[in-house]
Design an enzyme around this catalytic site. Structure first.
Site, PDB file in Angstrom:
ATOM      1  N   HIS A 133     101.179 -16.054 -13.043  1.00 42.81           N
ATOM      2  CA  HIS A 133     100.216 -15.334 -13.908  1.00 42.81           C
ATOM      3  C   HIS A 133      98.712 -15.061 -13.688  1.00 42.81           C
ATOM      4  O   HIS A 133      98.327 -14.297 -14.265  1.00 42.81           O
ATOM      5  CB  HIS A 133      99.846 -16.645 -15.280  1.00 42.81           C
ATOM      6  CG  HIS A 133     101.337 -17.342 -15.945  1.00 42.81           C
ATOM      7  ND1 HIS A 133     102.357 -16.498 -16.004  1.00 42.81           N
ATOM      8  CD2 HIS A 133     101.519 -18.520 -16.310  1.00 42.81           C
ATOM      9  CE1 HIS A 133     103.159 -17.286 -16.624  1.00 42.81           C
ATOM     10  NE2 HIS A 133     102.828 -18.549 -16.538  1.00 42.81           N
ATOM     11  N   CYS A 379     107.937 -24.230 -14.606  1.00 43.57           N
ATOM     12  CA  CYS A 379     107.941 -22.668 -14.610  1.00 43.57           C
ATOM     13  C   CYS A 379     107.101 -22.281 -13.739  1.00 43.57           C
ATOM     14  O   CYS A 379     106.765 -20.908 -13.510  1.00 43.57           O
ATOM     15  CB  CYS A 379     107.701 -22.187 -15.923  1.00 43.57           C
ATOM     16  SG  CYS A 379     109.242 -22.162 -16.993  1.00 43.57           S
ATOM     17  N   PHE A 380     106.160 -22.918 -12.691  1.00 39.49           N
ATOM     18  CA  PHE A 380     105.472 -22.513 -11.720  1.00 39.49           C
ATOM     19  C   PHE A 380     104.439 -21.560 -12.059  1.00 39.49           C
ATOM     20  O   PHE A 380     104.251 -20.586 -11.158  1.00 39.49           O
ATOM     21  CB  PHE A 380     106.210 -22.176 -10.372  1.00 39.49           C
ATOM     22  CG  PHE A 380     107.555 -23.113 -10.341  1.00 39.49           C
ATOM     23  CD1 PHE A 380     107.444 -24.224 -10.230  1.00 39.49           C
ATOM     24  CD2 PHE A 380     108.543 -22.503  -9.739  1.00 39.49           C
ATOM     25  CE1 PHE A 380     108.792 -25.129 -10.114  1.00 39.49           C
ATOM     26  CE2 PHE A 380     109.885 -23.215  -9.757  1.00 39.49           C
ATOM     27  CZ  PHE A 380     109.931 -24.497  -9.804  1.00 39.49           C
ATOM     28  N   CYS A 381     104.010 -21.468 -13.326  1.00 40.13           N
ATOM     29  CA  CYS A 381     102.911 -20.367 -13.736  1.00 40.13           C
ATOM     30  C   CYS A 381     103.502 -19.096 -13.519  1.00 40.13           C
ATOM     31  O   CYS A 381     102.856 -18.177 -12.955  1.00 40.13           O
ATOM     32  CB  CYS A 381     101.623 -20.573 -13.102  1.00 40.13           C
ATOM     33  SG  CYS A 381     100.898 -22.079 -12.977  1.00 40.13           S
ATOM     34  N   ALA A 382     104.802 -18.874 -13.532  1.00 36.31           N
ATOM     35  CA  ALA A 382     105.541 -17.703 -13.538  1.00 36.31           C
ATOM     36  C   ALA A 382     106.572 -17.691 -14.655  1.00 36.31           C
ATOM     37  O   ALA A 382     107.726 -17.214 -14.412  1.00 36.31           O
ATOM     38  CB  ALA A 382     106.245 -17.478 -12.216  1.00 36.31           C
TER      39      ALA A 382
END
Ligand code: PLP
Length: 473
Positions: A133, A379-382
Site C-alpha cells: 500500500h 494481507c501484509f499491506c498488499a
C-alpha cells in the site's frame, strides 16, 4: 547455480554471531522456554551487533547536526554526511548527481516524493497490482493511477505492463514499481522496466523496501537508460533499527522543486518577505536530523558490503530452495506465488502459504505460542495482490467489505508468510516444518479464538498485560 554454494552454511553461521538477540529465549504456552526463530524478516530484521555497538559509541558523541560549532556538533555533522556516502555507495549511485534524503522509512520516502512530484492535471502513474500500500496509496491522491496486472503465479504480467505503458505514453509521468514483492518475493525486472520507462519519457521509482537487504541494487549513472531515478528504503529491514530510511534521487530534480516540508535547516536565507531554499538533500530535510539512525544504517550497510550481496543472495536462494522442497512435500499446505524450488533467481526468500482447513490467524498464533516461531499473517499491506492470489470473487469481497466496515476482522482472507534474512539457516526451516506437521495433525494444546477487532488469534487465558513482566521501562 545451487551446487556452487559450499559457503552458504558458513555464511549463516557468520551472520548468526552478528545478530543481537539470536539466542533469545521466549515463553511457550506450556510454561517452557525456547530460542526464538524469526521468520518474519520482511517486516523488520533484527539488528547487527556492530550496529548496536556503533550506536552505543555514537551516543557519547552525538549532538546537533549542521548547527553547532562545538566539537561534538562537528563530528555529528561529519558522521551524518559520511553516512550519506555509505548509502549512495551501497546502491551504486553517483554522489555527484544523486543524493539521499533521510526519512523515517520507505512509506515516508514515497509519500514525500508524491507530495513534491510536479504532476499536472491528467498525468498518470503506472504501478502494479502487486504493490505494498505504501507504493500505491500515496499516488492515488496525486495523479490517475493505473495498475499493470498480475498473472496467476503471482508474477507481473509484463505484456500488460508494456501495453499500458505504450497506450498511455506521454501521460504516464512516473512508473512506481516494487523491487520485490513482500508477499511472493517476486522481483520484477526493474532495469528492463527502467529502460522501457525512459524510452516512453517517464521516470521510475523503485520501492526497494524488500530488495535492499537481499540484492545488489544499481542506481547507476544518470545517463544510462537503465538508471533508477528514485529508490526508497527502510533501515529496519536491513539490520538497523526502526526510525530511519531514505529516498535517493537526482539532486537536480529536487533542487528545482519546492521542499515538501519547510523549516529549520532547509534554507539559505529568510527575511520576512522572502525565503531562499538551500540545495538538496538539506532542502528536503527540515528539523534536527536523526544522526544516530544514519550511523546505524551506514554501519549495517558496511557490514553487508564486507560479505557482499552476491554471497547473501546465493545463501538466501539456497534457503528458499530448501524451504520450497520441504513445504511442497507437506500434505495440507497450499503455496501461493511460485512453488517451483528451482525458480529462485528472480525471487526473494519470501514464501506465502495456507494450511488447508485452518485460518491463517490461528496457524500463526500456534506457531508463535507453541513453537516460538515468528511469522506474519494476514494481507501484509498488499490487499489487492492477496485478493488476486486467493481468487476472491466480487461477491466474497463484498461480504468481507461489510464485515471490515463493522470492524470485524476475524477470519478475513489472508495468508501466512515466512521470510528469510542472511542469518537464517536450514534448522530454522526444519523447526517450522516440524511445527506445521504437528498443526496439520491437530497436535497442539491451546484453544485459540480470534479477537474480532484486530483479527489476531490468542490462546484461551492469554492476557496482553502478562507481557509486562518481560520488559519494563
Ligand atoms: C514492498 C514494501 N514497500 C513498502 C513497505 C513499507 O515499509 P515501511 O513500513 O518501513 O515504511 C514495506 C513494508 O513491509 C514493503 O514490504
Amino acid at each position: 547455480m545451487l551446487q556452487s554454494l559450499p559457503t552458504t552454511q558458513k555464511l549463516s553461521e557468520h551472520f548468526r554471531q552478528e545478530i543481537v538477540g539470536i539466542d533469545q529465549q521466549v515463553p511457550l504456552l506450556d510454561g517452557s522456554f525456547t530460542i526464538y526463530t524469526n521468520l518474519d524478516n520482511s517486516a523488520s530484521t533484527p539488528a547487527f551487533r556492530r550496529v548496536k555497538e556503533k550506536m552505543d559509541e555514537v551516543f557519547t558523541w552525538y549532538s546537533s547536526v549542521h548547527r553547532g560549532s562545538g566539537f561534538k556538533s562537528l563530528l555529528s555533522t561529519h558522521l551524518y554526511d559520511e553516512a550519506r556516502l555509505v548509502v549512495l555507495n551501497f546502491v551504486d549511485a553517483d554522489p555527484e548527481s544523486e543524493c539521499v534524503i533521510f526519512c523515517k522509512n520507505t512509506t515516508e520516502a514515497i509519500n514525500y516524493l508524491a507530495s513534491i512530484y510536479p504532476f499536472e492535471p491528467g498525468d498518470m502513474v503506472l504501478t502494479t497490482a502487486m504493490e505494498h500500500h505504501s507504493n500505491d496509496l500515496p499516488w492515488r491522491v496525486k495523479a490517475q493511477v493505473i495498475y499493470a496486472k498480475v498473472l496467476d503465479d503471482g508474477s507481473l504480467d509484463m505484456e500488460d505492463f508494456v501495453a499500458q505503458l505504450e497506450r498511455n505514453a506521454g501521460k504516464i509521468k512516473l512508473v512506481a514499481v516494487t523491487g520485490a514483492s513482500n508477499v511472493s518475493g517476486f522481483m520484477p525486472p526493474i532495469y528492463e522496466i527502467a529502460e522501457m520507462t525512459h524510452r516512453h519519457g517517464a521516470k521510475i521509482l523503485v520501492d526497494c523496501a524488500q530488495l535492499f537487504p537481499h540484492r545488489q541494487i544499481h542506481v547507476g549513472p544518470a545517463d544510462s537508460p537503465r538508471h533508477l531515478d528514485f529508490i526508497a528504503f527502510s533501515a529496519h529491514k536491513v539490520y538497523a533499527p526502526l526510525g530511519s530510511g531514505g529516498l535517493i534521487g537526482p539532486k537536480e530534480f529536487f533542487n528545482q522543486l519546492e521542499p515538501g516540508y519547510r523549516g529549520g535547516g532547509t534554507v539559505e536565507i529568510v527575511t520576512l518577505k522572502e525565503v531562499i531554499w538551500t540545495t538538496s538533500p538539506e532542502r528536503n530535510e527540515p528539523g534536527s536530523p536523526n544522526v544516530i539512525g544514519a550511523v546505524a544504517l551506514a554501519s549495517a550497510l558496511k557490514q553487508l558490503s564486507e560479505v557482499g550481496m552476491e554471497a547473501i543472495a546465493a545463501h538466501e536462494a539456497e534457503l528458499t530452495h530448501y524451504a520450497l522442497i520441504k513445504l511442497n512435500q507437506l500434505q495440507g499446505i497450499t503455496l501461493y506465488g511460485f512453488k517451483d524450488p528451482n525458480r529462485v533467481e528472480d525471487r526473494l526468500g519470501v514464501i506465502s502459504f495456507q494450511v488447508d482447513g485452518l485460518t491463517h490467524g490461528k496457524v500463526a498464533a500456534i506457531l508463535g505460542f507453541e513453537g516460538g516461531i515468528g511469522v506474519r499473517n494476514g494481507c501484509f499491506c498488499a490487499h489487492p495482490y492477496i485478493l488476486r492470489l486467493l481468487n476472491v470473487t466480487d461477491e466474497q469481497y463484498k461480504a468481507h467489505h461489510e464485515r471490515a466496515l463493522k470492524h470485524n476482522r476475524a477470519d478475513l482472507p489472508g495468508l501466512i508468510r515466512i521470510s528469510f534474512g542472511c542469518y537464517n539457516n536450514f534448522a530454522d526451516i526444519d523447526r517450522l516444518v516440524n511445527m506445521l506437521e504437528r498443526i496439520i495433525q491437530g497436535d497442539y494444546r491451546g484453544v485459540y479464538a480470534p479477537d474480532n477487532h484486530s483479527g489476531s488469534y490468542y490462546p484461551q487465558g492469554f492476557e496482553m498485560a502478562s507481557l509486562s513482566k518481560y520488559f519494563s521501562f
